[in-house]
Scaffold this motif. Structure first.
Motif, PDB file in Angstrom:
ATOM      1  N   THR A 133       0.824  -1.106  -0.049  1.00  0.00           N
ATOM      2  CA  THR A 133      -0.044  -0.104   0.042  1.00  0.00           C
ATOM      3  C   THR A 133       0.802   1.330   0.077  1.00  0.00           C
ATOM      4  N   LEU A 134       2.276   1.107   0.042  1.00  0.00           N
ATOM      5  CA  LEU A 134       3.204   2.447   0.300  1.00  0.00           C
ATOM      6  C   LEU A 134       3.673   2.410  -0.925  1.00  0.00           C
ATOM      7  N   THR A 135       4.212   3.808  -1.286  1.00  0.00           N
ATOM      8  CA  THR A 135       5.295   4.048  -2.744  1.00  0.00           C
ATOM      9  C   THR A 135       6.163   5.115  -2.239  1.00  0.00           C
ATOM     10  N   VAL A 136       7.225   4.678  -3.258  1.00  0.00           N
ATOM     11  CA  VAL A 136       8.392   5.447  -2.918  1.00  0.00           C
ATOM     12  C   VAL A 136       8.620   6.000  -4.240  1.00  0.00           C
ATOM     13  N   ALA A 137       8.616   7.220  -4.861  1.00  0.00           N
ATOM     14  CA  ALA A 137       9.055   7.692  -6.354  1.00  0.00           C
ATOM     15  C   ALA A 137       8.028   6.958  -7.013  1.00  0.00           C
ATOM     16  N   ASP A 138       6.728   6.962  -6.790  1.00  0.00           N
ATOM     17  CA  ASP A 138       5.559   6.368  -7.513  1.00  0.00           C
ATOM     18  C   ASP A 138       5.857   4.802  -7.853  1.00  0.00           C
ATOM     19  N   GLN A 139       6.621   4.270  -7.061  1.00  0.00           N
ATOM     20  CA  GLN A 139       6.916   2.801  -7.105  1.00  0.00           C
ATOM     21  C   GLN A 139       6.587   1.976  -5.904  1.00  0.00           C
ATOM     22  N   PRO A 140       5.954   0.959  -6.021  1.00  0.00           N
ATOM     23  CA  PRO A 140       5.371   0.048  -4.797  1.00  0.00           C
ATOM     24  C   PRO A 140       6.453  -0.297  -4.039  1.00  0.00           C
ATOM     25  N   LEU A 141       6.458   0.010  -2.728  1.00  0.00           N
ATOM     26  CA  LEU A 141       7.530  -0.557  -1.898  1.00  0.00           C
ATOM     27  C   LEU A 141       7.638  -2.003  -1.825  1.00  0.00           C
ATOM     28  N   SER A 142       8.831  -2.495  -1.934  1.00  0.00           N
ATOM     29  CA  SER A 142       9.168  -3.723  -1.861  1.00  0.00           C
ATOM     30  C   SER A 142      10.437  -4.316  -1.015  1.00  0.00           C
ATOM     31  N   ILE A 143      10.015  -5.115  -0.217  1.00  0.00           N
ATOM     32  CA  ILE A 143      11.107  -5.632   0.802  1.00  0.00           C
ATOM     33  C   ILE A 143      11.050  -7.170   0.796  1.00  0.00           C
ATOM     34  N   SER A 144      12.165  -7.768   1.251  1.00  0.00           N
ATOM     35  CA  SER A 144      12.387  -9.325   1.533  1.00  0.00           C
ATOM     36  C   SER A 144      12.776  -9.472   3.075  1.00  0.00           C
ATOM     37  N   ILE A 145      12.024 -10.319   3.556  1.00  0.00           N
ATOM     38  CA  ILE A 145      12.327 -10.620   5.040  1.00  0.00           C
ATOM     39  C   ILE A 145      12.490 -12.212   5.300  1.00  0.00           C
ATOM     40  N   GLY A 146      13.305 -12.626   6.333  1.00  0.00           N
ATOM     41  CA  GLY A 146      13.795 -13.997   6.286  1.00  0.00           C
ATOM     42  C   GLY A 146      13.442 -13.963   8.019  1.00  0.00           C
ATOM     43  N   VAL A 147      13.320 -15.120   8.315  1.00  0.00           N
ATOM     44  CA  VAL A 147      13.194 -15.394   9.923  1.00  0.00           C
ATOM     45  C   VAL A 147      13.587 -16.635  10.312  1.00  0.00           C
ATOM     46  N   ALA A 148      14.163 -16.715  11.467  1.00  0.00           N
ATOM     47  CA  ALA A 148      14.521 -17.791  12.300  1.00  0.00           C
ATOM     48  C   ALA A 148      13.969 -17.544  13.821  1.00  0.00           C
ATOM     49  N   THR A 149      13.898 -18.845  14.373  1.00  0.00           N
ATOM     50  CA  THR A 149      13.228 -18.954  15.716  1.00  0.00           C
ATOM     51  C   THR A 149      14.083 -19.503  16.692  1.00  0.00           C
ATOM     52  N   MET A 150      14.283 -18.915  17.783  1.00  0.00           N
ATOM     53  CA  MET A 150      15.011 -19.315  18.898  1.00  0.00           C
ATOM     54  C   MET A 150      14.078 -20.021  19.847  1.00  0.00           C
ATOM     55  N   GLN A 151      14.356 -21.246  20.558  1.00  0.00           N
ATOM     56  CA  GLN A 151      13.366 -21.882  21.319  1.00  0.00           C
ATOM     57  C   GLN A 151      13.912 -21.741  22.727  1.00  0.00           C
ATOM     58  N   SER A 152      15.030 -21.135  23.057  1.00  0.00           N
ATOM     59  CA  SER A 152      15.388 -21.059  24.299  1.00  0.00           C
ATOM     60  C   SER A 152      16.709 -20.348  24.293  1.00  0.00           C
ATOM     61  N   THR A 153      17.534 -19.783  25.404  1.00  0.00           N
ATOM     62  CA  THR A 153      18.887 -19.279  25.319  1.00  0.00           C
ATOM     63  C   THR A 153      19.580 -20.365  24.992  1.00  0.00           C
ATOM     64  N   ALA A 154      19.225 -21.481  24.931  1.00  0.00           N
ATOM     65  CA  ALA A 154      20.166 -22.600  24.454  1.00  0.00           C
ATOM     66  C   ALA A 154      20.727 -22.458  23.170  1.00  0.00           C
ATOM     67  N   ASP A 155      19.754 -21.682  22.409  1.00  0.00           N
ATOM     68  CA  ASP A 155      19.871 -21.686  20.921  1.00  0.00           C
ATOM     69  C   ASP A 155      21.063 -20.592  20.768  1.00  0.00           C
ATOM     70  N   ASP A 156      21.858 -20.729  19.819  1.00  0.00           N
ATOM     71  CA  ASP A 156      22.935 -19.794  19.368  1.00  0.00           C
ATOM     72  C   ASP A 156      22.193 -18.419  18.655  1.00  0.00           C
ATOM     73  N   ALA A 157      22.250 -17.301  19.265  1.00  0.00           N
ATOM     74  CA  ALA A 157      21.654 -16.184  18.482  1.00  0.00           C
ATOM     75  C   ALA A 157      22.212 -15.884  17.257  1.00  0.00           C
TER      76      ALA A 157
END
Length: 305
Positions: free
Chosen positions: A252-276
């Motif tokens: 729904t957002l535009t910059v210089a009349d171009q639609p905003l486009s981003i790429s996102i990746g995610v990872a999940t830690m179950q506890s502090t035992a996982d390495d950040a």
């Protein structure tokens, strides 16, 4: 003057008592509170009474009282007596800062304490100085905040992100998801529309992340056009829902009349035992995989970055 104070503690107290009014009058001209305690932690004099001291009437005196008797903040009183005990045991002075609630504001008070010795090398008391360092401390904190803030986007920066990982992560709610987001086409925007529009792309992406992430999320600009979002208490499925919402809002957002486009990746830690760091690297890889999979038409641009 102090060199004439030899003999036992009672002798010191007698000399100080006979001169106390003159001493207090002279030292009261200074802005700092100057005090002297005996080896039992009882005040023999203090030049200023701060508003956090629990005095009861105009004739009230600090003389002959301990910190536990005069301080409204008992935690600070206990700290003062513990510090005094160390000085009396080691013969080494100390400097530390406390906070006290004043009549109108939270105050930062710096305490400087040193042992006082007689001519035979015996500790006969503790001399101290209390400075109100509220202005300096608030300025220090403000400068520290600035050092953790990205000037362009007003987001927390990479330094703040690293600090969060090392200091806040151990106390965070798990499972915890870390998302890495990257602007699409920044080089294209800079080359085609100019660097001002490239900056606008970064600022719009930052605004998207701040407004479209849930309460409790922590957002950071960790590189030129790279961002991190920490989602405490989010499983991978929860985080994926957040990401889908970000994609929908970005369209729904535009910059210089171009639609905003981003790429996102995610990872999940179950506890502090996982390495950040492993989680961050996994999220980063997932972000670039998303770029390749869903933005083939930009592949040449990405490869030239």
């Amino acid at each position: 003057m102090l060199r004439t104070f030899s003999g036992n503690i009672r002798g010191w107290a007698t000399v100080l008592e006979s001169n106390i009014k003159d001493v207090e009058k002279i030292l009261k001209a200074l802005p700092s509170c100057i005090f002297f305690k005996d080896t039992e932690g009882k005040y023999l004099f203090a030049t200023h009474y701060w508003e956090h001291i629990g005095r009861h009437d105009p004739g009230w005196s600090i003389r002959g009282k301990t910190d536990l008797e005069i301080r409204e903040n008992k935690e600070n009183a206990q700290l003062a007596m513990e510090q005094d005990r160390k000085i009396l045991e080691t013969g080494v002075g100390t400097t530390y800062t406390i906070t006290e609630q004043g009549d109108h504001e939270l105050q930062y008070l710096e305490l400087i304490k040193n042992p006082v010795f007689d001519d035979d090398g015996n500790i006969v008391g503790i001399a101290g100085l209390i400075n109100n360092v509220t202005e300096q401390e608030l300025m220090r904190k403000k400068l520290e905040e600035y050092s953790l803030e990205d000037e362009m986007t007003k987001m927390k920066n990479r330094r703040a992100f690293d600090a969060w990982i090392s200091e806040e992560l151990p106390r965070a709610k798990f499972p915890l998801s870390i998302a890495i987001a990257d602007c699409d086409c920044l080089k294209f925007f800079n080359d085609t529309f100019g660097h001002a529009e490239g900056d606008e792309l970064i600022k719009t992406t930052a605004l998207l992340l701040k407004l479209a992430t849930p309460s409790g999320a922590a957002c950071f600009r960790i590189g030129g056009d790279e961002f991190a979002v920490i989602l405490p208490g989010h499983t991978k499925d929860d985080a994926q829902q957040v990401i889908e919402h970000l994609y929908e809002t970005a369209h729904t957002l535009t910059v210089a009349d171009q639609p905003l486009s981003i790429s996102i990746g995610v990872a999940t830690m179950q506890s502090t035992a996982d390495d950040a760091q492993h989680a961050i690297e996994a999220a980063d890889r997932a972000m670039y995989e998303y770029k390749q999979k869903h933005h083939e038409y930009l592949k040449g641009i990405y490869e030239s970055r």
